[in-house]
Motif scaffolding. Sequence first.
Motif, PDB file in Angstrom:
ATOM      1  N   LEU A 248      99.719  72.243  48.218  1.00 36.97           N
ATOM      2  CA  LEU A 248     100.417  73.316  48.987  1.00 36.97           C
ATOM      3  C   LEU A 248      99.267  74.526  48.974  1.00 36.97           C
ATOM      4  CD1 LEU A 248     103.726  73.297  47.593  1.00 36.97           C
ATOM      5  CD2 LEU A 248     103.279  72.432  49.609  1.00 36.97           C
ATOM      6  N   ALA A 249      98.472  74.612  47.915  1.00 32.80           N
ATOM      7  CA  ALA A 249      97.356  75.831  47.786  1.00 32.80           C
ATOM      8  C   ALA A 249      96.327  75.366  46.954  1.00 32.80           C
ATOM      9  CB  ALA A 249      98.117  77.004  47.296  1.00 32.80           C
ATOM     10  N   ALA A 250      95.097  75.740  47.218  1.00 25.68           N
ATOM     11  CA  ALA A 250      94.031  75.293  46.114  1.00 25.68           C
ATOM     12  C   ALA A 250      93.249  76.638  46.301  1.00 25.68           C
ATOM     13  CB  ALA A 250      93.212  73.995  46.694  1.00 25.68           C
ATOM     14  N   GLY A 251      92.556  76.864  45.192  1.00 26.25           N
ATOM     15  CA  GLY A 251      91.413  77.842  45.018  1.00 26.25           C
ATOM     16  C   GLY A 251      90.224  77.225  44.935  1.00 26.25           C
ATOM     17  N   ILE A 252      89.361  78.065  45.426  1.00 27.81           N
ATOM     18  CA  ILE A 252      87.787  77.761  45.461  1.00 27.81           C
ATOM     19  C   ILE A 252      87.071  78.213  44.355  1.00 27.81           C
ATOM     20  CG2 ILE A 252      85.588  78.186  46.665  1.00 27.81           C
ATOM     21  CD1 ILE A 252      87.056  78.287  49.343  1.00 27.81           C
ATOM     22  N   CYS A 253      86.418  77.308  43.369  1.00 33.50           N
ATOM     23  CA  CYS A 253      85.884  77.854  42.281  1.00 33.50           C
ATOM     24  C   CYS A 253      84.470  77.631  42.221  1.00 33.50           C
ATOM     25  CB  CYS A 253      86.548  76.626  41.123  1.00 33.50           C
ATOM     26  SG  CYS A 253      85.907  76.919  39.724  1.00 33.50           S
ATOM     27  N   ARG A 254      83.644  78.091  41.493  1.00 34.61           N
ATOM     28  CA  ARG A 254      82.220  78.149  41.426  1.00 34.61           C
ATOM     29  C   ARG A 254      81.621  76.641  40.983  1.00 34.61           C
ATOM     30  NH1 ARG A 254      78.261  81.000  43.610  1.00 34.61           N
ATOM     31  NH2 ARG A 254      79.310  82.982  42.813  1.00 34.61           N
ATOM     32  N   SER A 255      82.728  75.801  40.274  1.00 33.70           N
ATOM     33  CA  SER A 255      82.228  74.362  39.807  1.00 33.70           C
ATOM     34  C   SER A 255      81.956  73.634  41.067  1.00 33.70           C
ATOM     35  CB  SER A 255      83.130  74.021  38.860  1.00 33.70           C
ATOM     36  OG  SER A 255      83.210  74.527  37.687  1.00 33.70           O
ATOM     37  N   ASP A 256      83.084  73.855  42.133  1.00 28.50           N
ATOM     38  CA  ASP A 256      82.866  73.008  43.261  1.00 28.50           C
ATOM     39  C   ASP A 256      81.549  73.424  44.143  1.00 28.50           C
ATOM     40  OD1 ASP A 256      85.723  72.065  43.081  1.00 28.50           O
ATOM     41  OD2 ASP A 256      86.233  74.355  43.704  1.00 28.50           O
ATOM     42  N   ASP A 257      81.057  74.600  43.997  1.00 26.31           N
ATOM     43  CA  ASP A 257      79.866  74.981  44.567  1.00 26.31           C
ATOM     44  C   ASP A 257      78.811  74.367  44.190  1.00 26.31           C
ATOM     45  OD1 ASP A 257      78.459  76.793  46.818  1.00 26.31           O
ATOM     46  OD2 ASP A 257      77.669  77.728  44.949  1.00 26.31           O
ATOM     47  N   HIS A 258      78.825  74.156  42.472  1.00 23.60           N
ATOM     48  CA  HIS A 258      77.669  73.538  41.827  1.00 23.60           C
ATOM     49  C   HIS A 258      77.432  72.013  42.536  1.00 23.60           C
ATOM     50  CE1 HIS A 258      77.324  76.822  39.356  1.00 23.60           C
ATOM     51  NE2 HIS A 258      77.783  76.346  38.138  1.00 23.60           N
TER      52      HIS A 258
END
Length: 374
Positions: free
Chosen positions: A42-52
């Motif tokens: 339903l909802a998801a946050g964007i985290c720095r680990s994804d960007d890594h």
Amino acid sequence: MATAGKVIRCRAAVLWGPNQPLSVEEVEVAPPKEKEVRIKILAAGICRSDDHVIKGAMASKYPVILGHEAAGVVESVGEGVTIVKPGDKVIPLFLPQCRKCSTCLSPEGNLCILSDVTGRGVLGDGSTRFRCRGQPVYHFMGISTFSEFTVVGESAVAPIQAAAPPEKVCLIGCGFSTGYGAAVKTGKVTPGSTCIVFGLGGVGLAVIMGCKAAGAARIIGVDINKDKFAKAMAVGATECLSPLDSQQPVSEVLSERTGGGADFTFEVVGRLDTMVDALASCHMNYGCSVMVGAPPSTQKLSFDPMMLLTGRTWKGCVFGGWKSQDDVPKLVTDFMAKKFDLDTLITHILPFEKIQEGFELLTSGQSIRTVLTF
């Protein structure tokens, strides 16, 4: 649900390789196998680990569906699942809790043996539940939440209150819990203490919130981006500084300001140099420094061991030290009881198809937490 037992075709953001843009594609999501759960995100946050992972700094197999901070509802369950049922609101857990391994059985540890911290990219049976363009797509941290539907192991899901707003409590799946727990659970910040927080992104702000909740008297925020200072002060920092404002090493500046070093320091950037700076900034005899930021997977750290010999404590934590299935529902209950505020951490809410824009906001320093809605 009518889709139970069937392959679901839906949208997901696929990363085909490092340093490539995310591509919103139609993917096939297989039904859950034994002891697995399929979730509608339903909802998801964007985290720095994804960007890594996008930048190749964190280990992963490609193609992969990223995302590890979300809330959703159970669509269907595989044979033998008892912890949740279809229709339950849940938070997927990038840090599972099997309740059987030595870590799960210990009152101190939380890094379950089932955790995919090495980038295996598959579920428990060694295979993936995603396909795109006729080929398998790998999982990220066992949950892959940048997809309208995902499949996780039963140990990687926590049921939460039905009334909990997904666009807010999704942050409890990673960013808020990681920072808040680093202060109150791993660091065990004490009343009246002095704390220093390196990195004022979403997780760093959550560390500040935890330090304040624990009764710290002085909380110093450190970041090279001064635009983040106002938000840090709003959530509990008593002062902020930029390492660029002095020619002295930042650890020396901080030691002078704190009369020999802080009681607690937290590194929430994920850089090797700031890890050493944070260690050097806590009191040489009784200070405690906690690593929170995910470090580059290909780099090694070197430091002067005298910094530890004289009495400092150096600790690390994953997910704030929380035992995921036990503690996530409790944190959601605390949020619903207004014991902490997540609104201050959310700066942008975007529809899922604008995920690339969300990452651009992150890398440009314009966002604290961007939440994607499905």
